[in-house]
Write a protein that holds these residues in place. Structure first.
Motif, short mmCIF file in Angstrom:
data_model
loop_
_atom_site.label_atom_id
_atom_site.label_comp_id
_atom_site.label_asym_id
_atom_site.label_seq_id
_atom_site.Cartn_x
_atom_site.Cartn_y
_atom_site.Cartn_z
N LEU A 10 -35.28 -5.19 6.20
CA LEU A 10 -36.13 -5.77 7.23
C LEU A 10 -36.16 -4.81 8.43
O LEU A 10 -35.11 -4.52 9.02
N ALA A 46 -44.67 -10.10 5.79
CA ALA A 46 -43.37 -10.72 5.55
C ALA A 46 -43.39 -11.67 4.36
O ALA A 46 -42.34 -11.94 3.76
N VAL A 85 -41.51 -10.92 0.98
CA VAL A 85 -40.08 -11.15 0.71
C VAL A 85 -39.91 -12.26 -0.32
O VAL A 85 -39.04 -12.19 -1.19
N VAL A 107 -39.83 -4.33 4.43
CA VAL A 107 -40.86 -5.10 5.11
C VAL A 107 -40.83 -4.78 6.60
O VAL A 107 -39.76 -4.82 7.23
N LEU A 146 -41.40 -6.25 9.90
CA LEU A 146 -41.58 -7.55 10.55
C LEU A 146 -42.36 -7.43 11.85
O LEU A 146 -42.78 -8.45 12.42
N ALA A 184 -37.48 -14.46 7.21
CA ALA A 184 -37.40 -13.48 6.12
C ALA A 184 -36.13 -13.68 5.29
O ALA A 184 -36.15 -13.56 4.06
N ALA A 192 -35.85 -14.52 1.35
CA ALA A 192 -35.10 -13.66 0.44
C ALA A 192 -34.21 -14.46 -0.49
O ALA A 192 -33.92 -14.04 -1.62
N LYS A 209 -30.69 -4.50 7.45
CA LYS A 209 -31.48 -4.66 8.68
C LYS A 209 -31.63 -3.30 9.33
O LYS A 209 -30.66 -2.70 9.79
#
Length: 414
Positions: free
Chosen positions: A23, A47, A50, A61, A63, A80, A84, A94
């Motif tokens: 993300l 998003a 996901v 992705v 965001l 998100a 997932a 992240k």
């Protein structure tokens, strides 16, 4: 009677290939992460992707949270993460800015929910960004003594614990990171057991490799948060097929090449000068006119082979105005004639331009240089994204030559 020997230990089956859901908070960082992970990858600007993932590939992705409020950015991360959980098991990553910009504290806190611990390592050695004593350094200078935050509204954080205020952080010195793997794992466990999150010092790719490998050995309860540097370490630590990407098909002869330079970095001026020396048509745009929607591109009798649109930064940075200017610049670029290939610097500029063109997915080919990711759109257009703060003085020139190899002869003749 002699006792029988114990049965042999069961052989350990090779680890199952693992795939990642990453993300990111902006598009250029998402593209950088997609290349850094090194496996088969899908890069989405939506998003919703996901919840839809099923194939054997990484998913990165964007965001697009930099322009949101802190609460909105945290909500986007939580949403998100919920999505997932509906698909096949995936490792979570992240992506954050190596200079700690964006809603770092709010997004990290949301990302930490449900985790045993979050391992935090934003160093990016390839761009001169390291972490020592819990302080981010840029080419050896503490971040708070650089001008990396000149276009931000908030004051620059002096350390990772300050940047992640509200999330309990414990730093780990380099000697532990570089010790035996078991010692680093034990330190991660000790910090997690105390209710805090480990933030190891990291100066090299080898340091990041050690951090990623230790977190993986501890299981999915330990989530990773970092820049493209840690993403590359994660990619090297995973066992999965090597990405096989076909060579990009050259664009049709005569396709224009449009550079959209939305960064406030001073180095962009010198980068543009290299293109202008090659004959590129440079259009500096007044920020006030751009924000007011009164900009009209000069008529040139058709789209030039090379054009550069940039925001005139002679008046200094405009904190808080970045998204509005990027949106106006993106709309202008989307309306440019001739369906050009695109070079987009700055994550917000890249995102707003592709949004204006209704492009929701990119297929990355690789990097032209670090951070300059070459991708293809679903309809075949070629796009290069690059963070605004990346690249040497010849960055844009190198990208131009990669996309238009015939320019190399013109450069050699000068």
């Amino acid at each position: 009677m002699a006792s029988l020997p114990p049965p042999p230990l069961a052989s350990v089956s090779p680890p199952v290939p693992s795939y990642v859901v990453a993300l990111a908070d902006d598009l250029s960082g998402a593209a950088e992460t997609a290349c850094a992970l090194g496996g088969p990858v899908r890069l989405s600007l939506n998003a919703v992707a996901v919840a839809e993932i099923a194939a054997a590939h990484d998913l990165v992705v964007d965001l697009d949270t930099r322009h949101l409020t802190r609460a909105e950015a945290a909500y986007a991360v939580r949403a998100a993460l919920r999505a997932a959980r509906t698909g096949p098991p995936r490792l979570l990553y992240k992506k954050v800015d190596s200079q700690l910009r964006g809603h770092l504290a709010a997004e990290a806190a949301a990302y930490a929910e449900g985790a045993e611990a979050v391992v935090i390592a934003p160093a990016l050695p390839a761009a001169g960004r390291t972490v020592t004593g819990g302080v981010v350094h840029v080419n050896g200078v503490p971040l708070h003594r650089t001008d990396g935050w000149r276009a931000e509204r908030a004051p620059v954080p002096r350390s990772l614990p300050e940047a992640l205020s509200g999330l309990p952080i414990r730093t780990i010195p380099l000697d532990v990171v570089r010790s035996e793997p078991a010692a680093l794992e034990a330190e991660f466990r000790r910090i997690a057991a105390s209710g805090a999150h480990p933030a190891p010092d990291t100066e090299t790719d080898a340091d990041l490799d050690a951090v990623a490998a230790a977190a993986l050995r501890l299981g999915p309860g330990f989530r990773l948060l970092g820049s493209g540097g840690l993403a590359a370490g994660l990619g090297r630590a995973l066992l999965r097929p090597v990405a096989v990407t076909p060579s990009p098909v050259p664009s049709p002869e005569g396709t224009p090449l449009l550079f959209v330079v939305g960064t406030a970095e001073p180095g962009a001026v010198a980068q543009i000068a290299h293109l202008a020396a090659l004959g590129a048509h440079h259009v500096p745009l007044d920020p006030a006119d751009l924000a007011a929607g009164t900009v009209c591109l000069p008529r040139t009798g058709g789209a030039p082979a090379l054009t550069v649109l940039s925001i005139d930064g002679s008046g200094g940075p405009r904190p808080g105005a970045g998204r509005a200017l990027s949106a106006a610049l993106g709309a202008l670029a989307a309306a440019y004639p001739g369906r050009p290939d695109l070079v987009l610097t700055g994550g917000e500029t890249a995102r707003t331009t592709l949004d204006a063109l209704d492009i929701r997915e990119l297929e990355p080919f690789g990097e032209i240089h670090h951070g300059a990711v070459h991708s293809r759109t679903p309809d075949g257009r070629r796009v290069v994204t690059r963070p605004g703060s990346y690249g040497a003085e010849d960055s844009l020139l190198r990208i131009a030559v990669a996309l238009r190899p015939r320019l190399a002869a013109a450069i050699a003749a000068t």
